[in-house]
Design a protein around this motif. Structure first.
Motif, short mmCIF file in Angstrom:
data_model
loop_
_atom_site.label_atom_id
_atom_site.label_comp_id
_atom_site.label_asym_id
_atom_site.label_seq_id
_atom_site.Cartn_x
_atom_site.Cartn_y
_atom_site.Cartn_z
N ILE A 5 0.94 -1.05 0.03
CA ILE A 5 0.09 0.40 0.44
C ILE A 5 0.90 0.78 0.00
CG2 ILE A 5 -1.44 1.94 1.70
CD1 ILE A 5 -2.76 -0.82 2.43
N GLN A 6 0.57 2.09 -0.91
CA GLN A 6 1.31 3.69 -1.12
C GLN A 6 0.50 4.43 -1.14
OE1 GLN A 6 3.84 2.55 -4.04
NE2 GLN A 6 5.91 3.56 -3.18
N ALA A 7 -0.56 4.94 0.48
CA ALA A 7 -1.04 5.97 0.27
C ALA A 7 -0.55 7.18 0.34
CB ALA A 7 -2.53 5.68 1.04
N ARG A 8 -0.99 7.94 -0.31
CA ARG A 8 0.26 9.86 0.08
C ARG A 8 -1.09 10.56 0.29
NH1 ARG A 8 2.60 8.06 -4.98
NH2 ARG A 8 4.47 6.26 -4.58
N ASN A 9 -1.15 11.74 1.46
CA ASN A 9 -1.25 12.99 1.16
C ASN A 9 -2.55 12.53 1.15
OD1 ASN A 9 1.50 13.58 -0.49
ND2 ASN A 9 0.92 14.36 1.18
N ILE A 25 0.07 6.72 4.17
CA ILE A 25 0.32 4.92 5.19
C ILE A 25 0.95 3.79 4.15
CG2 ILE A 25 -1.10 3.03 5.65
CD1 ILE A 25 -3.14 4.88 6.61
N GLU A 26 2.15 3.94 4.23
CA GLU A 26 3.10 2.90 3.83
C GLU A 26 3.07 1.33 4.40
OE1 GLU A 26 7.17 2.94 1.86
OE2 GLU A 26 5.58 4.67 0.78
N LEU A 27 2.37 -0.08 2.99
CA LEU A 27 2.77 -1.09 3.83
C LEU A 27 3.70 -2.32 3.11
CD1 LEU A 27 0.87 -2.79 6.30
CD2 LEU A 27 -0.33 -3.28 4.29
N HIS A 28 4.04 -2.85 3.69
CA HIS A 28 4.71 -3.66 3.51
C HIS A 28 4.54 -5.32 3.64
CE1 HIS A 28 7.84 0.41 2.46
NE2 HIS A 28 7.88 -1.10 1.25
N ALA A 58 -8.55 14.42 -1.16
CA ALA A 58 -7.30 14.99 -2.28
C ALA A 58 -6.46 13.18 -1.69
CB ALA A 58 -6.38 16.00 -1.73
N GLY A 59 -5.69 13.08 -2.24
CA GLY A 59 -5.03 11.66 -2.07
C GLY A 59 -4.38 10.63 -3.15
N GLU A 60 -3.75 9.98 -3.31
CA GLU A 60 -3.67 8.99 -4.22
C GLU A 60 -2.91 7.68 -3.49
OE1 GLU A 60 -0.11 8.21 -7.49
OE2 GLU A 60 0.72 9.18 -5.45
N ILE A 61 -3.97 6.78 -3.86
CA ILE A 61 -3.73 5.41 -3.43
C ILE A 61 -3.18 4.56 -4.26
CG2 ILE A 61 -4.75 3.25 -2.04
CD1 ILE A 61 -6.75 5.99 -0.42
N ILE A 62 -2.24 3.79 -4.16
CA ILE A 62 -1.53 2.61 -4.84
C ILE A 62 -1.60 1.70 -3.98
CG2 ILE A 62 0.03 1.80 -6.09
CD1 ILE A 62 -0.88 4.76 -7.48
N ILE A 63 -2.58 0.03 -4.29
CA ILE A 63 -2.45 -1.25 -3.29
C ILE A 63 -2.27 -2.06 -4.55
CG2 ILE A 63 -4.39 -2.99 -3.18
CD1 ILE A 63 -4.86 0.01 -1.92
N VAL A 200 1.51 -8.34 18.64
CA VAL A 200 1.09 -8.27 17.35
C VAL A 200 1.90 -7.39 16.46
CG1 VAL A 200 -0.86 -10.00 17.37
CG2 VAL A 200 -0.96 -7.69 16.56
N CYS A 201 1.81 -6.20 16.57
CA CYS A 201 2.38 -5.54 15.45
C CYS A 201 4.23 -5.59 15.14
CB CYS A 201 1.27 -4.54 15.37
SG CYS A 201 0.11 -4.32 15.11
N ASN A 202 4.31 -4.47 13.89
CA ASN A 202 5.63 -4.78 14.50
C ASN A 202 5.72 -3.03 13.50
OD1 ASN A 202 5.24 -4.82 12.05
ND2 ASN A 202 6.11 -6.73 11.31
N ARG A 203 4.91 -1.77 13.68
CA ARG A 203 4.84 -1.04 12.79
C ARG A 203 3.50 -0.35 13.82
NH1 ARG A 203 4.36 0.37 7.34
NH2 ARG A 203 4.28 2.36 7.87
#
Lengths: 316, 275
Positions: A5-9, A25-28, A58-63, A200-203
């Motif tokens: 996930i690359q969600a920007r602004n 938000i960024e997720l790997h 507004a903003g951009e979401i790349i899944i 459970v979480c690492n970030r």
């Protein structure tokens, strides 16, 4: 490695309210990202934007490499979502419901049965598949909710409050399931239960008043940033300011100080050496670990200065 | 198309499970049988076939019943899913919003089709067996069945419009009942009231025809009662539709418009709706 996930602004405005304000938000793969924040902070709006339920102002979401707005079908295919109270169909059996979910997720006919069985088995629903969902306990309904989220083996799983209303045994089971899923998928977990995040979480990404106030790895968050120092014959306070890695010193009581610094944990050996070399009589140097609870309260108790408002019209 | 069928099948399964289809089949079948048995008495005197008389009685009843069944099927199909939260989850799937609406529409029209085909169709088979194999007037009966499905589709589409406009199921139920009353009862009463009050005869035949055409239920009535000779003779309104220039295509066209317009409005509102 490219991000899942690359969600920007991201911005989301509802008439007079700027619910989400410039959040990225960024997720790997392998990430179990906790999305934290007080009620009304904008977490659910963020999750709903990521899942394509609501459009950002507004903003951009790349899944998974696909633009959510240009190719919503392909982008949504990579996501499995569990809302806070799983909205299920009480008149369907587990098997019927999962079949329905799988077909809507475009699972191929020859893969439907094995994937359904796998989801049933992973969520501990074996032996219940012919039961009507309406007759299940809340815990089992939660499992059905998770099963529908993972049935198509998505790269990304978004879980909103997955353990609310469960008993302690069920909570542990769901946490273990999340940990297991986290090895093969990227997971976003929205919760208020901070020990759960630590387990459970690492970030961690914290949202407050619509803005992202912290976005760190759990290990970085746990790093000591404060330490207590007790000296037998301390120098003037100004001299203590020269201690390596220390940015701020506060005298708690006579001869007893609180040190604050960004990377203080890596400087503790140097600090003790410095005290010894200067014959200040080092009695105590104890690192003080930050708990998530402390950080949460510190970051979410104050007002955040608001960024300029963006209206829907501006965003469009 | 596959996605539409997945969504439609879910609605059909719900219809089967909730005994909706069974209830509608029994109701429509029982009505068709009762009316055909009770209504066959005048056939000797007016030289009309059993089926013609049945079409007259059934279409008069269907005009009340089919819209009611259709509205009951559709009034909460969107608002109910909003309330339960299932719509939000559904929209996280790779399904477009128009597919959700059209899938539901396909499913609900299929339920109605099954109910009408089994209820009215089953009745015609039983009647044929009882009347010694006579199928005189079957065209009018089949046309009545088909137009009943179209009428049902009109009210399913109207039910969706109600369902997307309101915020609560209870409001949707109330509005749907109101809609039914307006289209099935009140509109005609107002029309005839206006005719009675119109002493200067401002409402000429052409305007009256247009006013009748506006209502989908009146279009359905005219379609079934005046387009087939046997039926229109028995109903005593022979030639009325042709004199007023109302062809079958026009009447079906009007009903189709009543399907398309609410569906399009529902789609536009649903596309813009924030969950």
């Amino acid at each position: 490695m490219s991000a899942l996930i690359q969600a920007r602004n991201l911005h989301k405005c509802y008439r007079d309210t700027h619910a989400v304000n410039n959040v990225s938000i960024e997720l790997h793969k392998g990430d179990i990202l906790a999305l934290l924040g007080p009620n009304g902070a904008g977490k659910s709006s963020c999750l709903q934007m990521l899942c394509g339920v609501i459009a950002p102002s507004a903003g951009e979401i790349i899944i998974n490499g696909e633009d959510l707005f240009e190719r919503p079908g392909q982008a949504k295919q990579a996501i499995g979502y569990l809302p806070d109270t799983p909205p299920l169909y009480p008149d369907l059996t587990i098997e019927e419901y999962l079949t329905y979910a799988a077909r809507l997720r475009r699972v191929k006919k020859n893969q439907l049965r094995p994937l359904r069985e796998q989801a049933i088995q992973r969520c501990g629903l074996t032996g219940y598949s012919k039961r009507l969902i309406g007759n299940l306990s809340k815990g089992y309904q939660q499992r059905v909710g998770i099963a529908q989220a993972i049935i198509h083996q998505p790269e990304i799983i978004v879980l909103d409050e997955p353990t609310v209303g469960l008993d302690p045994v069920q909570i542990i089971e769901i946490r273990n399931l999340i940990l297991e899923l986290g090895q093969q998928h990227g997971i976003i977990l929205s919760t208020h239960i901070l020990p759960e995040v630590q387990a459970v979480c690492n970030r961690v990404q914290m949202i407050h008043q619509g803005q992202s106030v912290i976005n760190k790895k759990m290990s970085e968050l746990k790093k000591t940033e404060q330490a207590n120092l007790r000296l037998q014959s301390p120098p003037h306070l100004e001299s203590l300011n020269t201690l390596p890695g220390v940015q701020q010193i506060k005298e708690i009581s006579p001869n007893y100080y609180q040190l604050t610094g960004k990377e203080l944990s890596s400087s503790l050996a140097e600090i003790s050496q410095h005290c010894v070399n200067n014959h200040w009589g080092l009695l105590e140097l104890s690192p003080k670990e930050n708990t998530l609870e402390q950080i949460f309260i510190e970051l979410t108790s104050g007002e955040i200065p608001h960024a300029p408002q963006i209206s829907d019209r501006d965003a469009a | 198309m596959k996605m539409l069928w997945v969504l439609a099948l879910k609605e059909i399964r719900d219809g089967l499970r909730n005994r909706w289809i069974a209830a509608a089949i029994i109701l429509l079948g029982a009505l068709a049988l009762a009316l055909s048995l009770l209504g066959s008495a005048p056939t000797g005197s007016v030289k009309a076939s059993d089926l013609d008389i049945t079409v007259i009685s059934l279409s008069s009843l269907s005009v009340y019943l089919i819209p009611l069944i259709a509205l009951m099927l559709s009034f909460d199909s969107l608002v109910g899913e909003f309330e339960r939260g299932t719509m939000m989850l559904l929209l996280t799937y790779p399904v477009a919003r128009w597919q959700v609406i059209m899938g539901k529409f396909l499913g609900h029209v299929s339920i109605l089709f099954i109910a009408i085909a089994a209820g009215y169709g089953g009745a015609i088979i039983i009647m044929t067996v009882f009347s010694g194999g006579s199928l005189d007037g079957w065209q009018a009966y089949v046309a009545m069945m088909m137009s009943s499905i179209v009428l049902g589709a009109v009210f399913i589409a109207l039910g969706y419009l109600v369902s997307v406009l309101v915020k609560e199921r209870a409001t949707a139920a109330g509005t749907a009942i109101g809609l039914w009353l307006v289209f099935v009862v009140i509109y005609d009463l107002l029309l005839f009231g206006a005719l009675l009050l119109d002493k200067d005869q401002l409402i000429n035949q052409q305007l009256f025809s247009v006013l009748m055409l506006i209502s989908p239920t009146d279009s359905y009535r005219i379609f079934n009662l005046s387009l087939f000779e046997g039926v229109s003779n028995a109903a005593g309104i022979a030639g009325i539709a042709s004199e007023a220039g109302m062809s079958a295509a026009l009447l079906l066209g009007v009903m189709s418009l009543w399907i398309v317009a609410p569906l399009l409005m529902t789609l536009v509102i649903f596309q813009r709706r924030e969950l």
